[in-house]
Scaffold this motif. Structure first.
Motif, PDB file in Angstrom:
ATOM      1  N   LEU A 159      14.174  -1.229  -3.059  1.00  0.00           N
ATOM      2  CA  LEU A 159      13.917  -2.651  -3.288  1.00  0.00           C
ATOM      3  C   LEU A 159      12.485  -3.026  -2.919  1.00  0.00           C
ATOM      4  O   LEU A 159      11.838  -3.827  -3.598  1.00  0.00           O
ATOM      5  N   SER A 160      12.002  -2.419  -1.844  1.00  0.00           N
ATOM      6  CA  SER A 160      10.627  -2.684  -1.437  1.00  0.00           C
ATOM      7  C   SER A 160       9.644  -2.203  -2.497  1.00  0.00           C
ATOM      8  O   SER A 160       8.684  -2.894  -2.842  1.00  0.00           O
ATOM      9  N   GLU A 161       9.925  -1.027  -3.022  1.00  0.00           N
ATOM     10  CA  GLU A 161       9.050  -0.484  -4.068  1.00  0.00           C
ATOM     11  C   GLU A 161       9.097  -1.347  -5.332  1.00  0.00           C
ATOM     12  O   GLU A 161       8.081  -1.517  -6.019  1.00  0.00           O
ATOM     13  N   ASP A 169      -0.744  -2.307 -11.012  1.00  0.00           N
ATOM     14  CA  ASP A 169      -1.879  -1.401 -11.201  1.00  0.00           C
ATOM     15  C   ASP A 169      -1.992  -0.356 -10.098  1.00  0.00           C
ATOM     16  O   ASP A 169      -2.542   0.727 -10.305  1.00  0.00           O
ATOM     17  N   ARG A 170      -1.484  -0.716  -8.912  1.00  0.00           N
ATOM     18  CA  ARG A 170      -1.656   0.211  -7.792  1.00  0.00           C
ATOM     19  C   ARG A 170      -0.373   0.928  -7.373  1.00  0.00           C
ATOM     20  O   ARG A 170      -0.384   1.767  -6.486  1.00  0.00           O
ATOM     21  N   ILE A 171       0.741   0.615  -8.033  1.00  0.00           N
ATOM     22  CA  ILE A 171       2.032   1.130  -7.578  1.00  0.00           C
ATOM     23  C   ILE A 171       2.133   2.643  -7.662  1.00  0.00           C
ATOM     24  O   ILE A 171       2.722   3.296  -6.799  1.00  0.00           O
ATOM     25  N   SER A 172       1.550   3.226  -8.707  1.00  0.00           N
ATOM     26  CA  SER A 172       1.665   4.677  -8.880  1.00  0.00           C
ATOM     27  C   SER A 172       1.028   5.417  -7.710  1.00  0.00           C
ATOM     28  O   SER A 172       1.621   6.333  -7.123  1.00  0.00           O
ATOM     29  N   LEU A 173      -0.205   5.006  -7.362  1.00  0.00           N
ATOM     30  CA  LEU A 173      -0.901   5.656  -6.256  1.00  0.00           C
ATOM     31  C   LEU A 173      -0.158   5.461  -4.939  1.00  0.00           C
ATOM     32  O   LEU A 173       0.017   6.401  -4.151  1.00  0.00           O
ATOM     33  N   GLN A 174       0.287   4.238  -4.706  1.00  0.00           N
ATOM     34  CA  GLN A 174       0.993   3.957  -3.461  1.00  0.00           C
ATOM     35  C   GLN A 174       2.293   4.757  -3.359  1.00  0.00           C
ATOM     36  O   GLN A 174       2.643   5.265  -2.299  1.00  0.00           O
ATOM     37  N   ILE A 219       3.165   7.304  -0.446  1.00  0.00           N
ATOM     38  CA  ILE A 219       4.363   7.144   0.389  1.00  0.00           C
ATOM     39  C   ILE A 219       5.235   8.400   0.315  1.00  0.00           C
ATOM     40  O   ILE A 219       5.735   8.900   1.329  1.00  0.00           O
ATOM     41  N   LEU A 220       5.385   8.884  -0.934  1.00  0.00           N
ATOM     42  CA  LEU A 220       6.204  10.077  -1.111  1.00  0.00           C
ATOM     43  C   LEU A 220       5.611  11.274  -0.373  1.00  0.00           C
ATOM     44  O   LEU A 220       6.313  12.017   0.325  1.00  0.00           O
ATOM     45  N   PHE A 249       3.485  11.222   2.172  1.00  0.00           N
ATOM     46  CA  PHE A 249       3.582  11.026   3.621  1.00  0.00           C
ATOM     47  C   PHE A 249       5.006  11.280   4.108  1.00  0.00           C
ATOM     48  O   PHE A 249       5.213  11.901   5.157  1.00  0.00           O
ATOM     49  N   SER A 250       5.988  10.796   3.310  1.00  0.00           N
ATOM     50  CA  SER A 250       7.393  11.001   3.692  1.00  0.00           C
ATOM     51  C   SER A 250       7.747  12.479   3.717  1.00  0.00           C
ATOM     52  O   SER A 250       8.405  12.967   4.644  1.00  0.00           O
ATOM     53  N   VAL A 251       7.283  13.193   2.660  1.00  0.00           N
ATOM     54  CA  VAL A 251       7.568  14.629   2.609  1.00  0.00           C
ATOM     55  C   VAL A 251       6.911  15.341   3.782  1.00  0.00           C
ATOM     56  O   VAL A 251       7.513  16.209   4.433  1.00  0.00           O
ATOM     57  N   LEU A 252       5.633  14.964   4.052  1.00  0.00           N
ATOM     58  CA  LEU A 252       4.921  15.576   5.170  1.00  0.00           C
ATOM     59  C   LEU A 252       5.630  15.284   6.484  1.00  0.00           C
ATOM     60  O   LEU A 252       5.797  16.170   7.335  1.00  0.00           O
ATOM     61  N   LEU A 253       6.061  14.020   6.647  1.00  0.00           N
ATOM     62  CA  LEU A 253       6.753  13.638   7.872  1.00  0.00           C
ATOM     63  C   LEU A 253       8.069  14.398   8.009  1.00  0.00           C
ATOM     64  O   LEU A 253       8.408  14.898   9.091  1.00  0.00           O
ATOM     65  N   VAL A 254       8.790  14.491   6.893  1.00  0.00           N
ATOM     66  CA  VAL A 254      10.057  15.236   6.917  1.00  0.00           C
ATOM     67  C   VAL A 254       9.809  16.696   7.260  1.00  0.00           C
ATOM     68  O   VAL A 254      10.533  17.308   8.048  1.00  0.00           O
TER      69      VAL A 254
END
Length: 680
Positions: free
Chosen positions: A407-409, A418-423, A427-428, A430-435
């Motif tokens: 929902l946030s996305e 215009d910026r959603i793809s990069l963000q 996020i993905l 960073f999430s993968v790295l964090l995981v």
């Protein structure tokens, strides 16, 4: 365009009706609006197959029509008709269509309704994680609207799912939230559902008084249900059954039976809902049996017949389990086994884990020969179920998190396309790295813990081997001492006593030839020498007696040293009492070693789990058995619920090797007593 679709729908209805239904079909003219077709009284009178054909046609028309409020309202009605006809797959397809149309029209309410329906579909298909996912999506959308009624209902549905995985605290909290919403919007139906659900949750937590309070509130709410007598009958009988279930859980069977009777006395319940009638009746029969009524067999069988006639598979399993228990109480194991085996097979077919577990317990009682096998299967299934519940809770937590993220996305997409793809990729990534970091950290920590555990086990093994070697060495020294003592005694007898006796015999031999006074006086001196030989033999016997219990002293010293080593680094005080009748010399060295190891393992368990300050050990001899009792003043535990650990398994393995037995008695708060019996 729209009129042509309506015309097609009306024509289809007319053509689809058979001659028997022509009168009904003529009521629907070509000018009938689609929503009127769906709500027309004659719709309910159509044969099931004809009704489904009509709904299929209307669905196709709506899919090709305009996407407006009326069309989406008609989609909702079509979905509801499919649901009540038990056309679940078509219900699912129409619900997805509603979501797509709501998304296209940017209608949050219709999207939420579609997600709610899809959640109902997965609930019917027993796929809880998917159901929870769509209910959560519906909840998030409804939270942004004024539709508080459906918001409360979706919350309550999530509470049901959480209740099924035994997360009682969370399900209770959600039910309270839904109840507050019901009070806020004055929705009596939702209010009743919340009260009834809270009663079930509190009963599962053994909070019986609170559960009854909510049932009484549910009854009070039902007094305002006056529009639908059948609905009122079903709900009121349901509430009486719920109250009876609470008292049945409290083992107050007389009060429970009175409430079950009230539920069965509701008008036309058997006609309205025969499966639920059988459910309440089954509870009443059980209470009567518990109160000593011996004439329940016929009622159990009649209840089973009702469930057979309605196709209530879960109810059939319940009835067969009850019958099996009844036959067992009457010592009829043949009928008990026949009934419980059928119950188990059907429970496995409908994937009812609770009923499978209960059937395994009954099988263990009925089939004594194979009781360990059934008990092992019961334990395995219970562990698997607990694991699945934990996994399901984790899935629900992830769904909550992922739904918020989605929902946030979506909001980010709407505001910053215009910026959603990069963000999103950031996020993905960073999430993968964090995981990955978390997984790596977890693996490192897990490996460290495993290494520590392995080192501890290795050290314990080395210590055990050292103790074993010491005991063997001690035994060897004892044997060497015995051999030396035998050799010494042999030398004493041969060189000393035998020599003296030979001399005396030769000197006395002269009496066979001479009997004069001088010879007799001379022989009397040698007879006195026999007394000296007697003293010497007595001395040797006394020395042997002093060494007789040398084994006792050595073994008990080893045990006392074990206690002393533990007292040096703990707050535990040991008291040892040894029966003097125990002849440790005849006790097999292997048994003594096993006794030592079992004492060591038992004390280790007391240190680790019991929180004890006093440990009393007694060793006594009864007939040909050596009985050992280990008693502590620790916290104790529930033997029925306690899982068997490695330490207890090791003790049992050792006892099996030497044909010994183990008995454990424990009471929470009163310590634990272990009884061991060793054959000497």
């Amino acid at each position: 365009m729209k009129n042509s679709y309506l015309l097609l729908a009306a024509i289809f209805l007319i053509l689809s009706c058979n001659s028997k239904d022509k009168e009904a079909s003529q009521l629907l003219t070509i000018s009938t609006p689609m929503d009127s077709i769906l709500e027309h009284p004659e719709m309910d009178e159509l044969p099931r197959d004809e009704k489904i054909k009509l709904l299929d046609s209307l669905t196709q028309i709506l899919a090709n029509g305009s996407n407006d409020t009326v069309s989406r309202s008609n989609i909702i009605q079509v979905a509801n008709h499919y649901f009540y006809l038990n056309e679940i797959d078509k219900y699912h397809d129409v619900s997805k269509q509603l979501v797509a149309m709501g998304d296209e029209a940017n209608d949050t309410l219709d999207m939420a309704r579609g997600y709610q329906y899809i959640g109902d579909y997965f609930t019917d298909r027993s796929i809880p994680d998917s159901s929870y996912f769509y209910f959560t999506k519906a909840e998030k959308l409804l939270a942004e609207t004024d539709d508080r009624e459906n918001f409360g209902r979706v919350k309550l549905k999530k509470g049901y799912l959480i209740y099924k995985i035994n997360d009682l605290a969370s399900s209770e909290a959600i039910a309270i939230q839904a109840l507050k919403i019901a009070h806020e919007v004055k929705d009596l139906t939702l209010e009743y559902e919340c009260y009834n659900f809270l009663s079930s949750v509190l009963t599962a937590q053994n909070k019986y008084d609170e559960a009854i309070q909510y049932n009484e509130k549910a009854l009070k709410t039902l007094d305002e249900f006056t529009d639908d007598p059948q609905y009122f009958t079903l709900l009121k009988s349901q509430t009486y059954n719920s109250i009876g279930t609470v008292f049945m859980s409290k083992k107050e069977f007389k009060i429970a039976a009175d409430h079950f009777k009230k539920g069965l006395e509701m008008p036309d319940l058997l006609t309205i809902h025969p499966a639920y009638y059988a459910y309440i009746w089954d509870n009443l029969i059980y209470c009567r049996e518990k109160m000593g009524d011996k004439n329940v067999l016929g009622d159990y069988k009649n209840c089973l017949k009702i469930r057979d006639s309605t196709g209530d598979l879960a109810g059939i399993v319940t009835s067969k389990i009850k019958l099996a228990n009844y036959y067992l109480s009457k010592k009829d194991t043949v009928l008990a086994l026949e009934s419980i085996r059928e119950a188990r097979k059907q429970a496995e077919e409908i994937k009812s884990v609770g009923d499978v577990n209960e059937s395994l317990q009954v099988l263990a009682k009925a089939d004594v020969k194979n009781s360990p096998i059934y008990f092992e299967k019961y334990v395995t299934l219970t562990d698997e179920n607990l694991k699945k519940e934990r996994e399901q809770r984790d899935k629900f937590a992830r769904i909550e998190y992922e739904t918020d993220e989605i929902l946030s996305e979506k909001k980010i997409v709407e505001s910053e396309k215009d910026r959603i793809s990069l963000q999103r990729w950031m996020i993905l990534g960073f999430s993968v790295l964090l995981v990955l970091i978390i997984i790596l950290w977890y693996m490192i920590q897990s490996q460290r813990n495993k290494n520590k555990e392995l080192r501890y086990i290795q050290q314990q093994q080395e210590a055990n081997e050292e103790i074993y070697e010491l005991m063997l060495d001690q035994q060897q020294k004892l044997e060497e001492g015995k051999q030396l003592e035998k050799k010494r005694i042999s030398q004493e007898l041969h060189d000393g006593i035998m020599g003296k006796l030979t001399g005396i015999r030769l000197n006395l031999f002269v009496l066979s030839k001479k009997r004069d006074d001088a010879t007799i006086d001379h022989c009397l001196q040698h007879i006195a020498e026999i007394q000296n030989v007697e003293k010497e033999i007595r001395t040797i016997s006394h020395d042997l007696s002093k060494n007789f219990f040398s084994d006792v002293v050595n073994f008990i010293i080893i045990v006392k040293n074990l206690f002393a080593s533990i007292e040096n680094h703990s707050d535990i005080h040991f008291e040892l009492k040894v029966d003097e009748k125990i002849d440790w010399e005849i006790v097999n060295s292997n048994i003594k070693m096993q006794i030592y190891r079992i004492l060591q393992e038992s004390i280790h368990n007391i240190q680790k789990h019991a929180n004890a300050t006093e440990v009393f050990i007694s060793m006594a001899k009864f007939d040909n058995d050596l009985k050992i009792e280990i008693k502590d003043n620790g916290t104790g535990f529930d033997i029925a619920e306690k899982k068997q650990g490695i330490g207890l398994k090791n003790i049992q393995d050792r006892l099996e090797q030497i044909g010994s037995t183990l008995t454990i008695n424990s009471t929470i708060g009163k310590g634990t007593v272990i009884h061991l019996i060793f054959p000497i």
